[in-house]
Design a protein around this motif. Structure first.
Motif, PDB file in Angstrom:
ATOM      1  N   GLY A   1     -10.709  50.058  -8.675  1.00  0.00           N
ATOM      2  CA  GLY A   1      -9.918  50.533  -9.805  1.00  0.00           C
ATOM      3  C   GLY A   1     -10.092  49.629 -11.008  1.00  0.00           C
ATOM      4  N   PHE A   2      -8.981  49.226 -11.620  1.00  0.00           N
ATOM      5  CA  PHE A   2      -8.974  48.272 -12.726  1.00  0.00           C
ATOM      6  C   PHE A   2      -8.656  46.911 -12.121  1.00  0.00           C
ATOM      7  N   TYR A   3      -9.615  46.003 -12.109  1.00  0.00           N
ATOM      8  CA  TYR A   3      -9.422  44.741 -11.402  1.00  0.00           C
ATOM      9  C   TYR A   3      -9.959  43.579 -12.228  1.00  0.00           C
ATOM     10  N   ARG A   4      -9.757  42.389 -11.736  1.00  0.00           N
ATOM     11  CA  ARG A   4     -10.207  41.202 -12.463  1.00  0.00           C
ATOM     12  C   ARG A   4     -11.330  40.505 -11.714  1.00  0.00           C
ATOM     13  N   SER A   5     -12.142  39.804 -12.468  1.00  0.00           N
ATOM     14  CA  SER A   5     -13.199  38.965 -11.914  1.00  0.00           C
ATOM     15  C   SER A   5     -13.056  37.584 -12.531  1.00  0.00           C
ATOM     16  N   GLU A   6     -13.324  36.563 -11.733  1.00  0.00           N
ATOM     17  CA  GLU A   6     -13.207  35.186 -12.197  1.00  0.00           C
ATOM     18  C   GLU A   6     -14.542  34.465 -12.024  1.00  0.00           C
ATOM     19  N   TYR A   7     -14.864  33.607 -12.973  1.00  0.00           N
ATOM     20  CA  TYR A   7     -16.088  32.811 -12.860  1.00  0.00           C
ATOM     21  C   TYR A   7     -15.915  31.539 -13.684  1.00  0.00           C
ATOM     22  N   MET A   8     -16.762  30.568 -13.422  1.00  0.00           N
ATOM     23  CA  MET A   8     -16.720  29.298 -14.133  1.00  0.00           C
ATOM     24  C   MET A   8     -17.870  29.240 -15.135  1.00  0.00           C
ATOM     25  N   GLU A   9     -17.558  28.773 -16.332  1.00  0.00           N
ATOM     26  CA  GLU A   9     -18.591  28.593 -17.350  1.00  0.00           C
ATOM     27  C   GLU A   9     -18.255  27.352 -18.165  1.00  0.00           C
ATOM     28  N   ASP A  10     -19.184  26.414 -18.192  1.00  0.00           N
ATOM     29  CA  ASP A  10     -18.976  25.147 -18.898  1.00  0.00           C
ATOM     30  C   ASP A  10     -17.699  24.451 -18.446  1.00  0.00           C
ATOM     31  N   GLY A  11     -17.443  24.509 -17.139  1.00  0.00           N
ATOM     32  CA  GLY A  11     -16.280  23.853 -16.569  1.00  0.00           C
ATOM     33  C   GLY A  11     -14.968  24.562 -16.799  1.00  0.00           C
ATOM     34  N   GLU A  12     -15.010  25.737 -17.416  1.00  0.00           N
ATOM     35  CA  GLU A  12     -13.789  26.491 -17.713  1.00  0.00           C
ATOM     36  C   GLU A  12     -13.736  27.746 -16.871  1.00  0.00           C
ATOM     37  N   LYS A  13     -12.553  28.049 -16.337  1.00  0.00           N
ATOM     38  CA  LYS A  13     -12.369  29.268 -15.566  1.00  0.00           C
ATOM     39  C   LYS A  13     -12.171  30.438 -16.512  1.00  0.00           C
ATOM     40  N   LYS A  14     -13.001  31.476 -16.340  1.00  0.00           N
ATOM     41  CA  LYS A  14     -12.918  32.661 -17.181  1.00  0.00           C
ATOM     42  C   LYS A  14     -12.411  33.850 -16.352  1.00  0.00           C
ATOM     43  N   ILE A  15     -11.632  34.699 -16.996  1.00  0.00           N
ATOM     44  CA  ILE A  15     -11.103  35.914 -16.372  1.00  0.00           C
ATOM     45  C   ILE A  15     -11.572  37.106 -17.191  1.00  0.00           C
ATOM     46  N   ILE A  16     -12.092  38.106 -16.514  1.00  0.00           N
ATOM     47  CA  ILE A  16     -12.441  39.341 -17.191  1.00  0.00           C
ATOM     48  C   ILE A  16     -11.792  40.507 -16.448  1.00  0.00           C
ATOM     49  N   ALA A  17     -11.574  41.612 -17.155  1.00  0.00           N
ATOM     50  CA  ALA A  17     -11.000  42.824 -16.561  1.00  0.00           C
ATOM     51  C   ALA A  17     -12.075  43.902 -16.536  1.00  0.00           C
ATOM     52  N   ILE A  18     -12.319  44.502 -15.367  1.00  0.00           N
ATOM     53  CA  ILE A  18     -13.405  45.460 -15.203  1.00  0.00           C
ATOM     54  C   ILE A  18     -12.953  46.603 -14.295  1.00  0.00           C
TER      55      ILE A  18
ATOM     56  N   THR B   1     -12.561  56.931  -5.263  1.00  0.00           N
ATOM     57  CA  THR B   1     -11.174  57.417  -5.409  1.00  0.00           C
ATOM     58  C   THR B   1     -10.259  56.342  -5.987  1.00  0.00           C
ATOM     59  N   TYR B   2     -10.752  55.598  -6.998  1.00  0.00           N
ATOM     60  CA  TYR B   2      -9.970  54.473  -7.502  1.00  0.00           C
ATOM     61  C   TYR B   2      -9.514  54.628  -8.953  1.00  0.00           C
ATOM     62  N   ALA B   3      -9.900  55.698  -9.625  1.00  0.00           N
ATOM     63  CA  ALA B   3      -9.380  55.904 -10.983  1.00  0.00           C
ATOM     64  C   ALA B   3      -7.866  56.006 -10.954  1.00  0.00           C
ATOM     65  N   ARG B   4      -7.329  56.534  -9.868  1.00  0.00           N
ATOM     66  CA  ARG B   4      -5.880  56.688  -9.703  1.00  0.00           C
ATOM     67  C   ARG B   4      -5.163  55.348  -9.631  1.00  0.00           C
ATOM     68  N   LYS B   5      -5.898  54.243  -9.423  1.00  0.00           N
ATOM     69  CA  LYS B   5      -5.291  52.914  -9.447  1.00  0.00           C
ATOM     70  C   LYS B   5      -5.202  52.358 -10.861  1.00  0.00           C
ATOM     71  N   ALA B   6      -5.874  53.028 -11.822  1.00  0.00           N
ATOM     72  CA  ALA B   6      -5.857  52.576 -13.210  1.00  0.00           C
ATOM     73  C   ALA B   6      -4.919  53.404 -14.073  1.00  0.00           C
ATOM     74  N   PHE B   7      -4.825  54.712 -13.801  1.00  0.00           N
ATOM     75  CA  PHE B   7      -3.917  55.592 -14.530  1.00  0.00           C
ATOM     76  C   PHE B   7      -3.763  56.887 -13.732  1.00  0.00           C
TER      77      PHE B   7
END
Length: 962
Positions: free
Chosen positions: A184-201, A207-213
């Motif tokens: 559905g609509f979820y987050r991914s985490e990764y490290m870049e230049d020692g900083e933790k980044k969060i993205i939403a994807i 059958t996961y569109a129903r988890k987003a709206f």
């Protein structure tokens, strides 16, 4: 030519109403977010939402069925979502949203069912939604609303009836968790230049569109989507369509990005991403839109390092190829492709915003192997093929999934071949689709390409359809179809099919209709039966035939091929497991006219040959069937391989090897005859035959590496591969360079890998010296990327804790996904049990092994003879955990079961499998149900085969290795 986008008057009116509502809500959300930021937290509370209402005790009601009723048809959605990329006070990541859907009533009803899963919906006067009529229509009042949690519905019961032909607007507000569950609509985490980044994807399929709206989440229920995303200033928002407006909301320091309306499409293709990624861009001339944008998005570091350059280079020619092939313009004004750190599938064909694992889109020539480059070409081609076949025209229901995935799996080779004409990509379909499909489709637990609709209902059943049959068999059968129709006729029928059903949905028979019209309009193309009559036998019944050619009489016959010949096929077929089979063939050096086998057996006198001639059927492996011969013809083929193997086409040499081994596994021919097909490999230098041989020999390794057969087998294979190893030693200047040809580089990898595993003198010394040199200077890895997988595995297997820890450190530091995969796989090669057990534990810690990689890592460990029982015990002990995480949605879950049971071949292991099935019946097996059944069937067949063949196999290897 595609149609432009038009909006009717009543749609425009509804849009303005929604826009006003949305603006008020957005402002409210903005104020709330401003307060949250000032508190450095956000509250995730149910104070304004209703708890999940228990499902009423009913039976046979519409909400007790997985399929939506045919009473409503969505026209368009207006969705605004706001993902929060910081935790709230409860330690959660959340998103808030508002959604409106305008639908038309098709049949009179007082019930609205709309999919909604794991969303907390705001209450409006005690109800979860608001309903408004359009164009002067008065909507009936809402009587009650509640959730049917099992079927994932929001149920809305009305006081009165909706009127057929009239349109209504359903409005909801909601909050959801931006979890890390890859759905559905979820987050991914990764490290870049020692900083933790969060993205939403997003990942909406299946059958996961129903988890987003809240939405009508079925592929046939297409609609237009108006998407708005609210996000932090330093981030960028992407969606299916081009952004048309960016508004900075000063008081909240966020941006509202508004996207243009999409084409009419399915919910599973909706996509959005919020990240701080960078991109590279090119443009190309699109017939519909003039200059269309092509952008490759990825982490800043990856883009700066040029890892997106290759994907950008091939995207334009592949798009242009498919425009010509389909005779239909690319229907969008932009093509965004984005590489994601966390993504469960290999890639997803969201219209206009294709999402990928990093390994499927990013290529670094300094660390990525030739195989990584080929994978990117084929995956990009596969996903872009879907822009027409799957997105422009979509299946009506998931039982016809093969029509989407099989088609894309077939034409991916055509697109990649156009982009890389020197790679001979079309020949590789025999390895990566046909032979892969045979392995599954020869089991009684297989299934037809197109199943009955009632067999595919639950999310788990839908997920199970994303399997080898849908992808690889679908590709092989469509390739056969294009071969006997001829490619121009096939392409003509496709183009007309796409034009008629553009922006709509279809079933497989619609495609047959248009292909038949193309046949009828083409002089010189004649079929023994209609396309429908021929192809229904290939898609509506499982399995495939083995064609037996008796060159003494010219008789040709067919029989349903099963690995276990005495197995009972429970699934009935109206065609009695007979096929209409197109057979291309040659007699010694001369290609003959194609023949059709239309019944169980027929006399074909030209196939009766003298003792000095041989017959080769399924020329160029154009058909989806195996071939057997009388013993005399087998002997003449073996003699030809020995004297001059190049007389037989490359792909047919691979066919002979694969057919012979599998015919022997099915007790149709003697196993020693199959083993004799490998003797000519002393002289073989081509990749495709060697790869086919290696796959079958690897199966033997798995069967015999715990028995006395293994030593004699090793000795024989050492003798066979030594000339290949020496050949590449010469042309690579003692392994200091790699071969120049594309597939030659793959053969070189086989030479090194098999030579080291069988103990060819000088091989292991090479690999271990290279790895030791790297350990001494970790910042300078001089091992060629093509050879790294073999070198890493061999060195870690020969070493101990020091080598493993070094590999782990390099894995953690890897900034190129392809390199990380090589190391992750190699770490499973160690022979130290406690290291393997520790590595297994890491798969339950996302900080060490990403969730997307957990099941494949366990599979790597299970491929190790020492790791296999450890992995099996580990999966059994933690079954509830893995099932909860991957069991109902992950397309890779079934692979986990097959990987940990692949070596099973004893009665005790069979009993363990059955006990596992019984012990976990209550928890269930979800999308792995079929894989478990196949594991039991395979193990049963291997037990029987070994009892009959182990001794003759041992004696043959002993005699040939002396």
């Amino acid at each position: 030519m595609g149609k432009g986008y038009y909006i009717s008057k009543h749609l425009a009116t509804a849009a303005m109403v929604l826009a006003a509502i949305a603006l008020v809500t957005i402002i409210a959300l903005s104020v709330v977010y401003n307060r949250e930021k000032s508190k450095n937290a956000a509250k995730f509370t149910n104070a304004t939402t209703s708890p999940v209402t228990p499902t009423p005790k009913t039976s046979n009601e519409p909400w007790d069925k997985y399929r939506l009723p045919d009473t409503l048809s969505p026209e368009y959605y207006n969705v605004t979502l706001w993902p929060r990329l910081v935790k709230n006070v409860n330690g959660m990541y959340i998103f808030t949203g508002i959604s409106g859907v305008m639908f038309t009533c098709v049949k009179k009803t007082d019930l609205i069912l709309i999919h909604s899963n794991k969303l907390n919906l705001t209450l409006f006067k005690g109800h979860h939604a608001k309903l408004m009529g359009q164009s002067g229509v008065t909507a009936p009042a809402i009587k009650t609303t509640w959730f049917q949690t099992e079927k994932q519905y929001l149920v809305i019961q009305l006081e009165g009836k909706l009127k057929p032909g009239k349109s209504y607007w359903l409005y909801t507000e909601f909050t959801g968790e931006l979890a890390d569950d890859l759905e559905g609509f979820y987050r991914s985490e990764y490290m870049e230049d020692g900083e933790k980044k969060i993205i939403a994807i997003t990942q909406m399929q299946a059958t996961y569109a129903r988890k987003a709206f809240p939405c009508f989440d079925e592929p046939g229920m297409k609609a237009v989507f108006h998407i708005t995303l609210i996000h932090d200033l330093e981030t960028t928002a992407l969606s299916n369509s081009q952004e048309i407006k960016n508004v900075i909301i000063d008081e909240t320091a966020v941006t509202r990005t508004i996207f243009g309306p999409t084409k009419k499409m399915s919910t599973y293709l909706v996509a959005f991403v919020v990240s701080d990624f960078k991109y590279i861009i090119t443009v190309y001339e699109n017939y519909l839109f003039g200059l269309s944008k092509v952008r490759i998005w990825a982490r800043k570091k990856a883009i700066e390092d040029g890892q997106g350059d290759y994907a950008l280079k091939i995207t334009q020619p592949i798009l242009e190829f498919f425009e010509k092939y389909y005779n239909t313009s690319y229907p969008l004004s932009k093509s965004d492709q984005i590489a994601l750190p966390d993504f469960n599938s290999g890639a997803m064909e969201n219209w206009g915003l294709v999402t990928y694992r990093e390994t499927a889109l990013l290529y670094d020539p300094r660390t990525s192997a030739n195989g990584n480059k080929q994978r990117i070409a084929t995956v990009v081609s596969h996903e872009l093929a879907h822009m027409w076949f799957g997105n422009l025209v979509t299946l009506k229901w998931w039982n016809d999934l093969w029509l989407n995935e099989g088609f894309a799996s077939y034409v991916e080779y055509l697109g990649a071949d156009y982009a890389e004409p020197n790679w001979n990509m079309k020949d590789q379909t025999i390895l990566y689709d046909l032979q892969r499909a045979f392995a599954v489709d020869s089991l009684t637990s297989s299934h037809p390409l197109s199943q009955k609709k009632e067999e595919v209902n639950t999310p788990s059943e839908i997920s199970e359809m994303f399997n080898t049959i849908s992808y690889s068999k679908g590709a092989a059968v469509l390739k056969m179809l294009s071969e006997f129709l001829t490619e121009p006729v096939f392409a003509k029928g496709l183009g007309n099919y796409l034009k008629q059903f553009a922006f709509g949905s279809s079933v497989h028979s619609d495609l047959w209709d248009h292909l038949q019209k193309a046949v009828d309009q083409t002089p010189g193309v004649k079929l023994p039966y209609s396309v429908h009559e021929i192809m229904n036998r290939w898609i509506l019944q499982m399995g495939f035939p083995v064609i037996t050619v008796d060159t003494r009489t010219g008789n040709v016959s067919q029989k349903h091929f099963l690995l276990e010949p005495d197995a009972v096929v429970d699934r009935k077929s109206e065609y009695n497991y007979e096929w209409f089979v197109p057979i291309k063939w040659m007699k010694k050096h001369q290609v003959q006219d194609q023949l059709w086998l239309l019944q169980k057996s027929a006399l074909h006198k030209p196939m009766k040959v003298s003792k000095n001639e041989w017959v080769l059927a399924n020329l160029h492996v154009s058909g989806y069937f195996r071939v057997n011969y009388d013993l005399g013809n087998w002997e003449r083929l073996l003699s030809q391989l020995k004297s001059d193997h190049q007389v037989i086409p490359v792909v047919n040499r691979a066919q002979i090897l694969d057919d012979a081994f599998n015919l022997a596994r099915a007790s149709i021919i003697n196993i020693t005859l199959a083993l004799r097909t490998t003797k000519y490999l002393l002289h073989e230098r081509e990749y495709i035959p060697w790869e086919a041989a290696l796959r079958n020999l690897n199966y033997f390794f798995q069967l015999f590496d715990r028995s006395e057969v293994y030593g004699a087998m090793q000795a024989y294979l050492k003798k066979q591969v030594k000339p290949l190893f020496e050949y590449f030693g010469i042309i690579s200047s003692n392994w200091t360079t790699v071969a120049s040809g594309h597939t030659d580089q793959f053969t070189q990898i086989i030479a090194l890998s098999l030579a080291c595993s069988t103990g060819v003198e000088g091989c292991r010394e090479l690999t271990r010296s290279w790895f030791k040199k790297w350990m001494q200077n970790p910042h300078n890895n001089t091992i060629h990327p093509n050879l790294r997988s073999t070198v890493y595995c061999d060195a870690i297997a020969a070493g101990g804790t020091e080598e493993w820890n070094f590999g782990w450190q390099m894995f953690q530091k890897a900034t190129v996904a392809a390199e990380a995969v090589k190391l992750r796989s190699a770490l499973a090669c160690t022979k130290v049990p406690w290291l393997l057990n520790r590595y297994l534990e890491y798969t339950m810690n996302p900080e060490k092994i990403r969730k997307q990689d957990a099941t494949s890592t366990i599979g790597y460990i299970a491929s190790n003879i020492i790791g296999q029982p450890l992995a099996w015990d580990f999966v059994r002990a933690n079954w509830d955990y893995f099932f909860k995480l991957y069991g109902t949605g992950s397309f890779t879950f079934s692979r986990l079961i097959s990987d940990v049971t692949y070596r099973f071949c004893t009665p005790f292991e069979l009993s363990q499998l059955k006990r596992f099935q019984k012990d976990n019946a209550e928890t269930g097996f979800g999308s792995g149900t079929q894989a478990l059944q196949q594991a039991i069937e395979k193990t049963t067949a291997k037990i029987k085969w070994l009892a009959e063949n182990k001794e003759p196999v041992l004696q043959w290897f002993l005699s040939e290795s002396a």
